[in-house]
Design a protein around this motif. Structure first.
Motif, PDB file in Angstrom:
ATOM      1  N   ILE A 199       1.141  -1.351   0.325  1.00  0.00           N
ATOM      2  CA  ILE A 199      -0.121  -0.167   0.164  1.00  0.00           C
ATOM      3  C   ILE A 199       0.819   1.910   0.075  1.00  0.00           C
ATOM      4  O   ILE A 199       0.342   2.403   0.275  1.00  0.00           O
ATOM      5  N   TYR A 200       1.896   0.991   0.228  1.00  0.00           N
ATOM      6  CA  TYR A 200       2.989   2.189   0.490  1.00  0.00           C
ATOM      7  C   TYR A 200       2.386   3.417  -1.096  1.00  0.00           C
ATOM      8  O   TYR A 200       2.675   4.908  -1.068  1.00  0.00           O
ATOM      9  N   LEU A 201       2.258   3.427  -2.148  1.00  0.00           N
ATOM     10  CA  LEU A 201       2.751   3.215  -3.354  1.00  0.00           C
ATOM     11  C   LEU A 201       1.074   4.075  -2.591  1.00  0.00           C
ATOM     12  O   LEU A 201       1.162   5.964  -3.197  1.00  0.00           O
ATOM     13  N   LEU A 202      -0.375   3.384  -2.804  1.00  0.00           N
ATOM     14  CA  LEU A 202      -1.672   4.621  -1.822  1.00  0.00           C
ATOM     15  C   LEU A 202      -1.207   5.464  -1.472  1.00  0.00           C
ATOM     16  O   LEU A 202      -2.040   6.788  -1.183  1.00  0.00           O
ATOM     17  N   VAL A 203      -0.416   5.486  -0.345  1.00  0.00           N
ATOM     18  CA  VAL A 203      -0.445   6.169   0.634  1.00  0.00           C
ATOM     19  C   VAL A 203       0.291   7.278   0.740  1.00  0.00           C
ATOM     20  O   VAL A 203      -0.208   8.904   0.306  1.00  0.00           O
ATOM     21  N   VAL A 204       1.171   7.459  -0.330  1.00  0.00           N
ATOM     22  CA  VAL A 204       2.309   8.515  -0.743  1.00  0.00           C
ATOM     23  C   VAL A 204       1.023   9.830  -1.887  1.00  0.00           C
ATOM     24  O   VAL A 204       0.968  10.557  -1.332  1.00  0.00           O
ATOM     25  N   VAL A 205       0.569   8.982  -3.312  1.00  0.00           N
ATOM     26  CA  VAL A 205      -0.764   9.511  -2.594  1.00  0.00           C
ATOM     27  C   VAL A 205      -2.231   9.945  -2.626  1.00  0.00           C
ATOM     28  O   VAL A 205      -2.266  11.367  -2.805  1.00  0.00           O
ATOM     29  N   THR A 206      -1.973   9.093  -1.142  1.00  0.00           N
ATOM     30  CA  THR A 206      -3.335   9.579  -0.218  1.00  0.00           C
ATOM     31  C   THR A 206      -2.438  11.659   0.092  1.00  0.00           C
ATOM     32  O   THR A 206      -2.609  12.457  -0.220  1.00  0.00           O
ATOM     33  N   LEU A 207      -1.351  11.262   0.620  1.00  0.00           N
ATOM     34  CA  LEU A 207      -0.286  12.558   1.124  1.00  0.00           C
ATOM     35  C   LEU A 207      -0.151  13.733  -0.002  1.00  0.00           C
ATOM     36  O   LEU A 207      -0.819  14.503   0.539  1.00  0.00           O
ATOM     37  N   VAL A 208      -0.317  13.131  -1.080  1.00  0.00           N
ATOM     38  CA  VAL A 208       0.070  13.933  -1.910  1.00  0.00           C
ATOM     39  C   VAL A 208      -1.325  15.120  -2.131  1.00  0.00           C
ATOM     40  O   VAL A 208      -1.441  16.703  -2.204  1.00  0.00           O
ATOM     41  N   SER A 209      -2.690  14.251  -2.111  1.00  0.00           N
ATOM     42  CA  SER A 209      -3.335  14.904  -2.209  1.00  0.00           C
ATOM     43  C   SER A 209      -4.383  15.866  -0.515  1.00  0.00           C
ATOM     44  O   SER A 209      -4.936  16.238  -1.024  1.00  0.00           O
ATOM     45  N   VAL A 210      -3.642  15.910   0.695  1.00  0.00           N
ATOM     46  CA  VAL A 210      -4.162  15.903   1.732  1.00  0.00           C
ATOM     47  C   VAL A 210      -2.822  17.754   1.516  1.00  0.00           C
ATOM     48  O   VAL A 210      -3.795  18.222   1.788  1.00  0.00           O
ATOM     49  N   VAL A 211      -1.655  17.369   0.430  1.00  0.00           N
ATOM     50  CA  VAL A 211      -1.189  18.618   0.105  1.00  0.00           C
ATOM     51  C   VAL A 211      -1.834  19.594  -0.323  1.00  0.00           C
ATOM     52  O   VAL A 211      -1.864  21.240  -0.199  1.00  0.00           O
ATOM     53  N   GLN A 212      -2.283  18.695  -0.919  1.00  0.00           N
ATOM     54  CA  GLN A 212      -2.977  19.799  -2.442  1.00  0.00           C
ATOM     55  C   GLN A 212      -4.144  20.074  -2.041  1.00  0.00           C
ATOM     56  O   GLN A 212      -3.926  21.216  -2.240  1.00  0.00           O
ATOM     57  N   ASN A 213      -5.276  19.987  -1.000  1.00  0.00           N
ATOM     58  CA  ASN A 213      -5.773  20.263  -0.327  1.00  0.00           C
ATOM     59  C   ASN A 213      -5.986  21.816   0.846  1.00  0.00           C
ATOM     60  O   ASN A 213      -6.576  22.255   0.607  1.00  0.00           O
ATOM     61  N   ALA A 214      -4.689  21.295   1.352  1.00  0.00           N
ATOM     62  CA  ALA A 214      -4.410  22.575   2.161  1.00  0.00           C
ATOM     63  C   ALA A 214      -3.560  24.011   0.818  1.00  0.00           C
ATOM     64  O   ALA A 214      -4.314  24.439   1.211  1.00  0.00           O
ATOM     65  N   PHE A 215      -3.083  23.145  -0.239  1.00  0.00           N
ATOM     66  CA  PHE A 215      -3.016  24.316  -1.464  1.00  0.00           C
ATOM     67  C   PHE A 215      -4.309  25.564  -1.718  1.00  0.00           C
ATOM     68  O   PHE A 215      -4.341  26.194  -1.703  1.00  0.00           O
ATOM     69  N   PHE A 216      -5.048  24.172  -1.480  1.00  0.00           N
ATOM     70  CA  PHE A 216      -6.698  24.350  -2.282  1.00  0.00           C
ATOM     71  C   PHE A 216      -7.314  25.418  -0.998  1.00  0.00           C
ATOM     72  O   PHE A 216      -7.677  26.728  -1.047  1.00  0.00           O
ATOM     73  N   ALA A 217      -7.262  25.179   0.653  1.00  0.00           N
ATOM     74  CA  ALA A 217      -7.883  25.805   1.241  1.00  0.00           C
ATOM     75  C   ALA A 217      -6.696  27.228   1.603  1.00  0.00           C
ATOM     76  O   ALA A 217      -7.387  28.243   2.396  1.00  0.00           O
ATOM     77  N   LEU A 218      -5.606  27.616   0.923  1.00  0.00           N
ATOM     78  CA  LEU A 218      -4.909  28.171   1.183  1.00  0.00           C
ATOM     79  C   LEU A 218      -4.796  29.376   0.478  1.00  0.00           C
ATOM     80  O   LEU A 218      -4.884  30.770   0.530  1.00  0.00           O
ATOM     81  N   LYS A 219      -4.915  29.305  -0.852  1.00  0.00           N
ATOM     82  CA  LYS A 219      -5.452  29.812  -1.922  1.00  0.00           C
ATOM     83  C   LYS A 219      -6.486  30.490  -1.372  1.00  0.00           C
ATOM     84  O   LYS A 219      -7.345  31.699  -1.718  1.00  0.00           O
ATOM     85  N   VAL A 220      -7.580  29.816  -1.088  1.00  0.00           N
ATOM     86  CA  VAL A 220      -8.813  30.436  -0.674  1.00  0.00           C
ATOM     87  C   VAL A 220      -9.085  31.940   0.273  1.00  0.00           C
ATOM     88  O   VAL A 220      -9.529  32.240   0.373  1.00  0.00           O
ATOM     89  N   GLU A 221      -7.867  31.816   0.910  1.00  0.00           N
ATOM     90  CA  GLU A 221      -7.952  32.106   2.321  1.00  0.00           C
ATOM     91  C   GLU A 221      -6.910  33.056   1.790  1.00  0.00           C
ATOM     92  O   GLU A 221      -7.655  34.363   2.277  1.00  0.00           O
ATOM     93  N   LYS A 222      -6.354  33.304   0.954  1.00  0.00           N
ATOM     94  CA  LYS A 222      -5.014  34.195   0.146  1.00  0.00           C
ATOM     95  C   LYS A 222      -6.796  35.345  -0.766  1.00  0.00           C
ATOM     96  O   LYS A 222      -6.228  36.814  -0.576  1.00  0.00           O
TER      97      LYS A 222
END
Length: 151
Positions: A9-32
């Motif tokens: 499952i390590y590849l799935l975990v890595v992709v999941t973490l990348v998607s979480v970072v992307q969600n944080a980017f989206f949230a920061l963009k909305v806040e900005k």
């Protein structure tokens, strides 16, 4: 035993973490953009991305666990890139987000097919006793995942 689980499952975990970072980017963009005229567009783009997020995660994990980790993780990375294209396109004109939206639907459909094939293979193994199909299905999904790159 634990290494075998992590190995599967390590590849799935890595992709999941990348998607979480992307969600944080989206949230920061909305806040900005909070006090700008583009706030409504950015907020709507983030909301649209979040609406499909649970579906994406469930499909990616099911496809990876039921059939093959590598093609599911690859499709997940493609989906993350497409979702980013959709988000940036939505900040411009709404019509610029359409290619990202359509491409994302295609990736999700691929993940649905992987899930279905994995479940059918499991049922064949369970009730018919033939496991020769799993290798064929894994090979086909690995080859088909490359087709996701065609626009």
């Amino acid at each position: 035993m634990e290494n075998v689980v992590v190995e599967n499952i390590y590849l799935l975990v890595v992709v999941t973490l990348v998607s979480v970072v992307q969600n944080a980017f989206f949230a920061l963009k909305v806040e900005k953009e909070c006090n700008s005229p583009a706030f409504e567009r950015v907020s709507c783009a983030k909301r649209n991305c979040m609406d499909a997020y649970a579906t994406f995660l469930a499909l990616m994990w099911c496809a990876g666990l039921c059939l093959s980790q590598a093609p599911a993780a690859f499709a997940g990375l493609v989906y993350i890139l497409v979702r980013h294209k959709y988000f940036l396109g939505y900040m411009g004109q709404t019509s610029q987000s359409t290619p990202g939206y359509l491409f994302g639907k295609r990736v999700l459909f691929f993940l649905v097919l992987m899930c279905a094939l994995g479940i059918v293979n499991y049922l064949l193994v369970r009730y018919c006793g033939s496991d020769c199909h799993k290798e064929l299905l894994e090979t086909l999904t690995k080859a088909a995942s490359a087709l996701l790159l065609i626009p």
